[in-house]
Motif scaffolding. Structure first.
Motif, short mmCIF file in Angstrom:
data_model
loop_
_atom_site.label_atom_id
_atom_site.label_comp_id
_atom_site.label_asym_id
_atom_site.label_seq_id
_atom_site.Cartn_x
_atom_site.Cartn_y
_atom_site.Cartn_z
N ASP A 102 1.36 -5.53 7.43
CA ASP A 102 1.44 -6.68 6.73
C ASP A 102 2.09 -6.61 5.54
O ASP A 102 1.77 -5.96 4.61
CB ASP A 102 0.00 -7.24 6.73
N GLN A 103 3.34 -7.25 5.60
CA GLN A 103 3.97 -7.19 4.41
C GLN A 103 3.72 -7.74 3.16
O GLN A 103 3.43 -7.28 2.02
CB GLN A 103 5.40 -7.47 4.57
N GLU A 104 2.93 -8.79 3.18
CA GLU A 104 2.58 -9.62 2.26
C GLU A 104 1.25 -8.95 1.60
O GLU A 104 1.09 -8.96 0.34
CB GLU A 104 2.12 -11.24 2.62
N SER A 105 0.48 -8.30 2.42
CA SER A 105 -0.72 -7.80 2.05
C SER A 105 -0.27 -6.55 1.25
O SER A 105 -0.91 -6.18 -0.12
CB SER A 105 -1.55 -7.45 3.25
N TYR A 106 0.66 -6.00 1.63
CA TYR A 106 1.39 -4.82 1.08
C TYR A 106 1.82 -5.02 -0.19
O TYR A 106 1.43 -4.21 -1.33
CB TYR A 106 2.56 -3.85 1.96
N ILE A 107 2.54 -6.05 -0.43
CA ILE A 107 3.27 -6.51 -1.72
C ILE A 107 2.12 -6.81 -2.72
O ILE A 107 1.92 -6.29 -4.14
CB ILE A 107 4.17 -7.39 -1.60
N SER A 108 1.04 -7.46 -2.27
CA SER A 108 0.22 -8.19 -3.21
C SER A 108 -0.84 -6.95 -3.76
O SER A 108 -1.35 -6.90 -4.69
CB SER A 108 -0.73 -9.21 -2.47
#
Length: 729
Positions: free
Chosen positions: A679-685
């Motif tokens: 999950d890229q969004e979760s990784y970034i946040s």
């Protein structure tokens, strides 16, 4: 002899001293070769003398000058007052009572005077003569012949000269007797003269002083009393170094509760004398008293109080090398090795184990625990756990807790002795001129009684403290910051300890325990009617330690002074009676009226002050005659320094813990990226959140470091200002 005029041996003349004062003296010798005279006079019960040039004598005694052509120093007729009534007596030159008169010269003087009187007009007769005594008489009315009057003058002069000679002889005799007595005293002292000892005169004076005292020191075990505050003094013997330096013992213990210090002094003229200081305490122990007897009178009465739910404290206070560690820990055998069985630590533990076996206390199901820690420069270290650093905090109930302190349960005296030996070896020490292994920290050994319940509730505590050397408190102006902080902390803790004991003696509503780490740790030992405190002031008897000895005695005297009078003695004797707390509260409120007012000012009206500095300000007010305002400022600066240091270290600890937690989360995030469909969004946040957390921790730590740096500069500035003031004073 013509150059001396009418001056001869036995004549009375005026002389001028070096300070300009003029007075009479007796001529004792004529120095013809130097044209001077030797005179003597009696002043302040002493005969004094000096040699004076004859010209100076004639300057003050012009009537004694030699006159050319056999004349005399008679004023010319032109200088006499005309019309003056004639005198019945024949006039003679001034001060003839101090010399022998030549009859031929006397006859010539009388003829000159007669001729002068014949030339002067006779005074008119008195109109109203009341008596014969009021009428002026002429020379013709003299009933005695001229030669008879001269003979009487000669006889009178010789009589006066004889009196002067007798007086000179009397002065000479007194002088010889006084010198003989002085020589006899000097010979008596020289019999004990020691050419290798520069202080042998002081030694003899101290011996003579002790002979005048009635000696009745404490020599055996006697009755002991239950006192809430007990202050006693112990003197150690002269050690090997002091004996090699031939130091003299300046302390004397004449009675069981009195000690005297003979301070060697010198006058301006280098005359040596003693200034004797006297102090009174509950007990005084001379150099022949062992640890067992000291324990009997000091710590032993406190042991049973902890079985009744009390908090007992015993301090050893004094100069480095005066015997504090010897008294508390035991005899030193070699280097830092101690025979711990003979110290107060072990003796108190033995009595605790003995009382635990008695039926009176065995039914309470109590267990004994021991802890050993030291306080150095405001930091607390556990001596039974690898000298790990401890934190002192207050809980929600304002109870002081030493976080991380290890308490070990002990069941035998051997286990206690093993703990004492292990802790003593870890204690911070340093080399000084007084002791090769000088204790630089406060060592606190605690015996704790706990109930055998699920919470291990506290029942009683006995704290035994070996304080740091009090002379190290003078190191507040050292060039080394660590030495300054160390000296200021020792000085501050001793001041706070004294004021806490005084507040305890008065049942004061406020206890300034936050002023130092030592009193903060021992807070519960000063509170409550069941608290008991004993202070043992240890002294070095040598002459070179006299100043430190007097400082120690004055400190101990100030601790005890509020309970040393008769009223306080009665209160101590009745300390176990019910209802005394109300009486004490009433007395303390009367004695301490200004104190609550100060507390309101320091706590409520000055919110910027921390609780620690508020207590320091209170101590500064209470000790304004003992401690300068500059030293209070130093203590407050050091306290702020220590607070900021603790905050910075705590922030650094939180930073490391936060980094460790963040490292674990970011590592998990990195592992997650290895999945094909992570999950890229979760990784970034999540990664942004962790970086923000790290940034917050970094900013917080940076702010603490900046504050710490400012405090360092302020401490350096205050230290330099103290140095400058010290030079000017």
């Amino acid at each position: 002899m013509g150059g001396f005029g009418i001056i001869e041996k036995g004549s009375s003349v005026h002389i001028r001293r070096s300070n300009g004062r003029v007075h009479k003296a007796i001529v004792t010798k004529l120095e013809e070769t130097r044209m001077a005279v030797i005179v003597e006079w009696f002043e302040e019960e002493e005969t004094k003398g000096k040699e004076i040039a004859i010209d100076q004598i004639f300057e003050l005694n012009p009537e004694m000058k030699p006159v050319e052509n056999g004349g005399t120093n008679i004023k010319p007729p032109s200088q006499r007052i005309l019309g003056r009534p004639s005198s019945r007596r024949t006039e003679l030159p001034v001060r003839t009572d101090r010399r022998t008169i030549n009859p031929r010269q006397l006859q010539q003087q009388q003829q000159q005077q007669q001729q002068q009187k014949d030339r002067s007009p006779s005074p008119p007769p008195a109109e109203n003569s009341e008596s014969t005594k009021s009428k002026p008489r002429s020379l013709d009315e003299n009933p005695l012949p001229q030669h008879m009057s001269a003979q009487q003058k000669i006889h009178s002069t010789r009589s006066k000269k004889k009196n002067v000679v007798d007086e000179v002889e009397k002065l000479r005799k007194n002088r010889e007797e006084r010198r003989a007595a002085q020589n006899q005293e000097r010979e008596r002292r020289l019999q004990n003269y020691d050419p290798t000892n520069a202080n042998w005169e002081f030694s003899e004076m101290i011996k003579e002083f002790r002979v005048t005292l009635e000696m009745n020191p404490l020599t055996q075990i006697g009755d002991i009393y239950d006192q809430r505050i007990c202050v006693c003094v112990r003197i150690r013997p002269l050690n090997r170094k002091e004996n090699l330096r031939k130091e003299i013992d300046v302390t004397t213990v004449p009675t069981p509760n009195k000690i005297m210090v003979s301070e060697p002094r010198s006058k301006v003229d280098m005359t040596k004398y003693l200034e004797n200081h006297s102090f009174r305490f509950d007990y005084t122990f001379n150099e022949w008293i062992n640890n067992e007897m000291v324990y009997w009178y000091t710590a032993k009465p406190l042991v049973e109080s902890i079985f009744n739910g009390g908090m007992a404290t015993c301090f050893a206070y004094g100069q480095t090398g005066s015997g504090k560690t010897h008294t508390m820990g035991g005899d030193f055998t070699a280097g830092k090795n101690q025979d711990t069985t003979k110290g107060i630590y072990a003796l108190a533990s033995q009595d605790v184990f003995h009382l635990l076996e008695q039926p009176k206390y065995k039914s309470k199901n109590l267990s004994l625990y021991a802890s050993f820690f030291e306080i150095y420069s405001g930091k607390v270290f556990d001596l039974l756990n690898g000298k790990s650093r401890l934190r002192v905090l207050e809980d929600g109930k304002q109870q002081v807790q030493v976080v991380g302190l290890e308490e070990k349960e002990v069941n035998t005296i051997e286990e206690v002795l093993a703990l004492i030996m292990d802790g003593t070896k870890c204690r911070t020490s340093g080399q000084t001129s007084a002791n090769a292994h000088s204790s630089r920290s406060h060592a606190v050994f605690q015996l704790v009684l706990r109930r055998d319940d699920s919470r291990k509730s506290l029942h009683g505590k006995f704290s035994l403290i070996d304080l740091a050397g009090n002379e190290r408190g003078a190191d507040t102006t050292s060039a080394d910051r660590q030495t300054r902080i160390e000296g200021a902390e020792i000085n501050k803790s001793l001041l706070a300890l004294k004021e806490c004991i005084r507040a305890m003696s008065q049942n004061s509503k406020h206890l300034p325990f936050r002023a130092s780490k030592l009193t903060q740790v021992l807070r519960d030992s000063f509170i409550g009617e069941r608290s008991r405190t004993c202070m043992i002031a240890t002294l070095s008897p040598g002459m070179l330690s006299c100043e430190h000895t007097l400082n120690t005695l004055r400190y101990a005297d100030r601790v005890k002074e509020l309970v040393a009078d008769d009223d306080e003695d009665n209160r101590r004797k009745l300390s176990n009676l019910p209802g005394l707390e109300k009486i004490d509260d009433g007395l303390s409120s009367q004695q301490q009226q200004p104190q609550p007012q100060f507390q309101n000012q320091s706590v409520k009206q000055q919110p910027p002050l921390s609780p620690k500095n508020s207590d320091l300000a209170l101590i500064g007010t209470l000790c304004e005659n003992e401690v300068s305002q500059e030293m209070i400022e130093v203590h407050q600066t050091v306290s702020t320094f220590q607070e900021v240091e603790e905050d910075t270290v705590e922030c650094h600890r939180n930073f490391i813990e936060g980094l460790s937690e963040t490292l674990g989360l970011t590592t998990s995030l990195f592992t997650m990226t290895e999945d094909v469909d992570f999950d890229q969004e979760s990784y970034i946040s999540t990664l942004k959140s962790q970086l923000a957390t790290v940034q917050n921790l970094k900013d917080l730590l940076t702010g603490k470091l900046e504050s710490f740096e400012k405090v360092l500069v302020e401490e350096e500035k205050v230290s330099k200002s103290i140095k400058v003031k010290g030079r000017h004073t």
